[in-house]
Design an enzyme around this catalytic site. Structure first.
Site, PDB file in Angstrom:
ATOM      1  N   LYS A 114       0.818  -1.094   0.018  1.00 38.87           N
ATOM      2  CA  LYS A 114      -0.173  -0.063  -0.110  1.00 38.87           C
ATOM      3  C   LYS A 114       0.926   1.229  -0.002  1.00 38.87           C
ATOM      4  O   LYS A 114       1.938   1.298   0.512  1.00 38.87           O
ATOM      5  CB  LYS A 114      -1.020   0.018   1.224  1.00 38.87           C
ATOM      6  CG  LYS A 114      -1.898   1.018   1.193  1.00 38.87           C
ATOM      7  CD  LYS A 114      -3.135   0.401   0.561  1.00 38.87           C
ATOM      8  CE  LYS A 114      -4.438   1.074   0.164  1.00 38.87           C
ATOM      9  NZ  LYS A 114      -5.515   0.493  -0.211  1.00 38.87           N
ATOM     10  N   ASP A 166      -7.181   4.440  -4.482  1.00 39.03           N
ATOM     11  CA  ASP A 166      -7.791   4.293  -3.133  1.00 39.03           C
ATOM     12  C   ASP A 166      -8.314   5.803  -2.823  1.00 39.03           C
ATOM     13  O   ASP A 166      -8.748   6.284  -3.762  1.00 39.03           O
ATOM     14  CB  ASP A 166      -6.768   3.823  -2.201  1.00 39.03           C
ATOM     15  CG  ASP A 166      -7.178   3.460  -0.684  1.00 39.03           C
ATOM     16  OD1 ASP A 166      -7.895   2.498  -0.569  1.00 39.03           O
ATOM     17  OD2 ASP A 166      -7.397   4.358   0.293  1.00 39.03           O
TER      18      ASP A 166
HETATM   19  P1  NDP Z   1     -13.054   7.801  -2.570  1.00 39.21           P
HETATM   20  O1  NDP Z   1     -11.837   9.008  -2.460  1.00 39.21           O
HETATM   21  O2  NDP Z   1     -13.572   7.551  -3.886  1.00 39.21           O
HETATM   22  O3  NDP Z   1     -14.361   8.518  -1.688  1.00 39.21           O
HETATM   23  C1  NDP Z   1     -14.003   8.304  -0.177  1.00 39.21           C
HETATM   24  C2  NDP Z   1     -15.418   8.751   0.363  1.00 39.21           C
HETATM   25  O4  NDP Z   1     -15.171   8.299   1.736  1.00 39.21           O
HETATM   26  C3  NDP Z   1     -15.613   9.955   0.427  1.00 39.21           C
HETATM   27  O5  NDP Z   1     -17.097  10.196   0.142  1.00 39.21           O
HETATM   28  C4  NDP Z   1     -15.011  10.814   1.329  1.00 39.21           C
HETATM   29  O6  NDP Z   1     -15.576  11.987   1.721  1.00 39.21           O
HETATM   30  C5  NDP Z   1     -15.123   9.620   2.404  1.00 39.21           C
HETATM   31  N1  NDP Z   1     -14.014   9.937   3.493  1.00 39.21           N
HETATM   32  C6  NDP Z   1     -12.881   9.878   2.922  1.00 39.21           C
HETATM   33  N2  NDP Z   1     -12.149  10.038   4.216  1.00 39.21           N
HETATM   34  C7  NDP Z   1     -12.988  10.273   5.220  1.00 39.21           C
HETATM   35  C8  NDP Z   1     -12.802  10.763   6.457  1.00 39.21           C
HETATM   36  N3  NDP Z   1     -11.659  10.529   7.078  1.00 39.21           N
HETATM   37  N4  NDP Z   1     -13.926  10.791   7.524  1.00 39.21           N
HETATM   38  C9  NDP Z   1     -15.204  10.604   6.676  1.00 39.21           C
HETATM   39  N5  NDP Z   1     -15.518  10.224   5.380  1.00 39.21           N
HETATM   40  C10 NDP Z   1     -14.335  10.124   4.570  1.00 39.21           C
HETATM   41  O7  NDP Z   1     -12.383   6.469  -1.935  1.00 39.21           O
HETATM   42  P2  NDP Z   1     -13.108   5.152  -2.209  1.00 39.21           P
HETATM   43  O8  NDP Z   1     -14.504   5.026  -2.422  1.00 39.21           O
HETATM   44  O9  NDP Z   1     -11.984   4.465  -3.339  1.00 39.21           O
HETATM   45  O10 NDP Z   1     -12.486   4.439  -0.958  1.00 39.21           O
HETATM   46  C11 NDP Z   1     -13.470   4.287   0.320  1.00 39.21           C
HETATM   47  C12 NDP Z   1     -13.081   3.028   1.099  1.00 39.21           C
HETATM   48  O11 NDP Z   1     -12.813   1.964   0.519  1.00 39.21           O
HETATM   49  C13 NDP Z   1     -11.573   3.366   1.582  1.00 39.21           C
HETATM   50  O12 NDP Z   1     -11.455   2.625   3.006  1.00 39.21           O
HETATM   51  C14 NDP Z   1     -10.707   2.634   0.659  1.00 39.21           C
HETATM   52  O13 NDP Z   1      -9.332   2.013   1.293  1.00 39.21           O
HETATM   53  C15 NDP Z   1     -11.640   1.399   0.658  1.00 39.21           C
HETATM   54  N6  NDP Z   1     -11.468   0.510  -0.652  1.00 39.21           N
HETATM   55  C16 NDP Z   1     -11.194   1.199  -1.777  1.00 39.21           C
HETATM   56  C17 NDP Z   1     -11.029   0.507  -2.955  1.00 39.21           C
HETATM   57  C18 NDP Z   1     -11.207   0.729  -4.478  1.00 39.21           C
HETATM   58  O14 NDP Z   1     -11.056  -0.075  -5.366  1.00 39.21           O
HETATM   59  N7  NDP Z   1     -11.237   2.105  -4.607  1.00 39.21           N
HETATM   60  C19 NDP Z   1     -11.109  -1.183  -2.901  1.00 39.21           C
HETATM   61  C20 NDP Z   1     -10.863  -1.828  -1.626  1.00 39.21           C
HETATM   62  C21 NDP Z   1     -11.353  -0.894  -0.503  1.00 39.21           C
HETATM   63  P3  NDP Z   1     -15.005  13.358   1.299  1.00 39.21           P
HETATM   64  O15 NDP Z   1     -15.113  13.785  -0.139  1.00 39.21           O
HETATM   65  O16 NDP Z   1     -15.555  14.536   2.114  1.00 39.21           O
HETATM   66  O17 NDP Z   1     -13.481  13.133   1.741  1.00 39.21           O
HETATM   67  O1  2IT Z   2      -8.015  -1.410  -0.612  1.00 43.24           O
HETATM   68  C1  2IT Z   2      -7.733  -1.961  -1.944  1.00 43.24           C
HETATM   69  O2  2IT Z   2      -8.012  -3.236  -2.041  1.00 43.24           O
HETATM   70  C2  2IT Z   2      -7.685  -1.085  -2.872  1.00 43.24           C
HETATM   71  N1  2IT Z   2      -7.708   0.271  -2.626  1.00 43.24           N
HETATM   72  C3  2IT Z   2      -7.578  -1.517  -4.252  1.00 43.24           C
HETATM   73  C4  2IT Z   2      -6.226  -1.989  -4.570  1.00 43.24           C
HETATM   74  C5  2IT Z   2      -5.971  -2.396  -6.003  1.00 43.24           C
HETATM   75  O3  2IT Z   2      -4.859  -2.615  -6.204  1.00 43.24           O
HETATM   76  O4  2IT Z   2      -6.709  -2.569  -6.795  1.00 43.24           O
END
Ligand code: NDP
Ligand code: 2IT
Length: 445
Positions: free
Chosen positions: A126, A166
């Protein structure tokens, strides 16, 4: 708890005292995999757990860039290459002001087990930076990404380490990072996933984490005699994971009534208008509260944690770590929640997780429930290696099969260790089994 596991956990806590998120993730993992060491005393002789908890490599670097006003800005970059026993390091890059070593280590550590659960050959890593893309111009984001990649490019490669998106890292950032990698190395290779469709990206990668979450949660419900159709869902966040979780939940016949961002949440008893949320968040990059100005049936409330006070059958935390604490868990249980599926990484605190389990709530832990994103990243790597691209339906079908298999693997592991229905333990044990076997086979490295 197994004495050896307890000793390693105590040492880890002492040695990493300034890393609370890493300690939190490690505590849950080590406590639940402890029974494995009762069955495998040979692991202790080879110091397997001591090696497993220590990253193979941690890279921290300066990221200088110039903003639109001509001022020099400096951020800190990270890549934690945690474990390569079963494949090249694989995991996302987080761009958020809260990013620090503890957060990147917890994410990298969890990623090892998540990636193992996908059944695909990917190790765990990561990275990220405390850079905040919010409020920056496209050119500022580009200059940051170019500087970040100038250093990172020395340590990654299609067969070495393959970063992805992420929080804060989406299609725009991946594009800039890819362009700079190619320019520096003169290699057109699958070094990043989540790429655009015109330069090696995979169909369905954008949707994969959210869709995968719903495939796994539906299978969990089905195997416990329940059905997702007709249920009410609350989904926190409004980013990549939350948006596509909402889309698939609706396709499966559920009603999603609330979403959020870091400032607050919207509640729409008529069901969220997803195209409106996509327009706000994906196109205009605005705040979720803007939704209510065009949707009179909806209300907006400041403070994102209040979202858990809304009555629902299924709660899907899809924003960030520790967003669902014991107060949230108590409100959800009091309102009759029947299932929780973690779309974000470690969204529930240890206390909240235990509370759900004690109260008989079906609980799908992040490393199983959100593995669809990285699994589809691995499918993108396969397509890049073959110089082919599969159709949306082919990728989506593979994703669905992977998620259903993950559920059955974690369910089987929970039964094998006499903890039926404890999918947290099941996921950690099933993920660890493959990594441990590979590490033992490869000797003390
Ligand atoms: P994005 O940046 O697309 O969206 C993040 C969302 O979470 C936004 O709505 C954001 O609000 C909110 N957020 C972020 N930080 C905080 C915080 N400190 N407190 C409250 N709300 C918060 O990210 P993703 O959707 O890609 O990721 C969301 C989660 O999913 C994370 O935990 C990530 O690690 C996990 N994840 C993502 C994957 C992927 O493929 N993208 C795969 C597996 C897990 P704001 O706009 O106000 O910051
Ligand atoms: O937390 C996660 O699994 C991700 N942000 C996706 C990682 C990836 O390599 O697609």
């Amino acid at each position: 708890m197994n004495e050896y596991a307890a000793k390693v956990l105590a040492n880890l806590k002492a040695k990493n005292a300034a890393e609370p998120e890493f300690i939190q993730a490690a505590t849950e993992i080590i406590e639940t995999i402890a029974p494995v060491f009762d069955r495998h005393p040979e692991y202790e002789k080879e110091a397997l757990l001591e090696r497993f908890v220590e990253p193979e490599r941690v890279i921290m670097f300066r990221v200088p860039w110039i903003d639109d006003k001509g001022n020099v800005q400096v951020n800190r970059g990270y890549r934690v290459q945690f474990n390569s026993a079963i494949g090249p390091y694989k995991g996302g890059l987080r761009l958020h002001p809260s990013v620090n070593l503890s957060i990147i280590k917890f994410l990298g550590f969890e990623q090892i087990l998540k990636n193992s659960l996908t059944s695909l050959p990917i190790g765990g890593g990561k990275g990220g930076s405390d850079f905040d893309p919010k409020g920056k111009s496209d050119h500022e984001v580009m200059r940051f990404c170019q500087s970040f990649m100038t250093e990172l490019s020395k340590y990654i490669g299609a067969d070495t380490d393959v970063p992805a998106g992420d929080i804060g890292t989406g299609a725009r950032e991946i594009g800039y990072l890819y362009g700079q990698y190619k320019r520096i190395t003169n290699l057109y290779e699958g070094v990043l996933t989540g790429k655009g469709l015109t330069y090696g990206g995979s169909l369905a990668r954008t949707e994969a984490t959210g869709f995968g979450l719903l495939y796994l949660v539906s299978e969990m419900l089905k195997c416990n005699g329940k059905d997702i159709a007709g249920k009410t869902c609350v989904i926190s966040g409004s980013g990549n994971v939350a948006i596509y979780a909402t889309q698939k939940a609706m396709q499966l016949g559920a009603k999603v009534v609330a979403m959020s961002d870091s400032n607050g949440y919207i509640y729409d008893p008529n069901g969220i208008d997803l195209p409106a949320v996509k327009q706000l968040k994906e196109v205009e990059r605005k705040r979720i509260k803007e939704y209510v100005s065009t949707h009179p049936s909806a209300t907006y409330t400041e403070c994102c944690k209040g979202i858990w006070s809304i009555k629902c059958d299924i709660a899907l935390p899809c924003a960030t770590q520790n967003e669902l604490d014991i107060e949230g868990a108590k409100m959800l249980v009091a309102n009759g929640v029947m299932a929780v599926g973690e779309g974000a990484n470690m969204p529930s605190t240890l206390e909240a997780t235990k509370y759900f389990q004690e109260k008989g709530v079906l609980f799908a832990p992040a490393k199983a429930a959100n593995a669809g994103g990285v699994a589809t990243s691995a499918l993108e790597m396969s397509q890049n290696s073959q110089r082919l691209s599969w159709t949306f339906d082919e990728v989506d079908a593979k994703l669905k099969t992977i998620m259903i298999n993950i559920f059955h693997n974690i369910d089987d592991a929970s039964r094998e260790y006499g903890m039926e229905g404890n999918y947290v333990a099941g996921a950690n044990i099933a993920g660890f089994a493959k990594v441990a076997t590979a590490m033992m086979a490869q000797g003390v490295v």
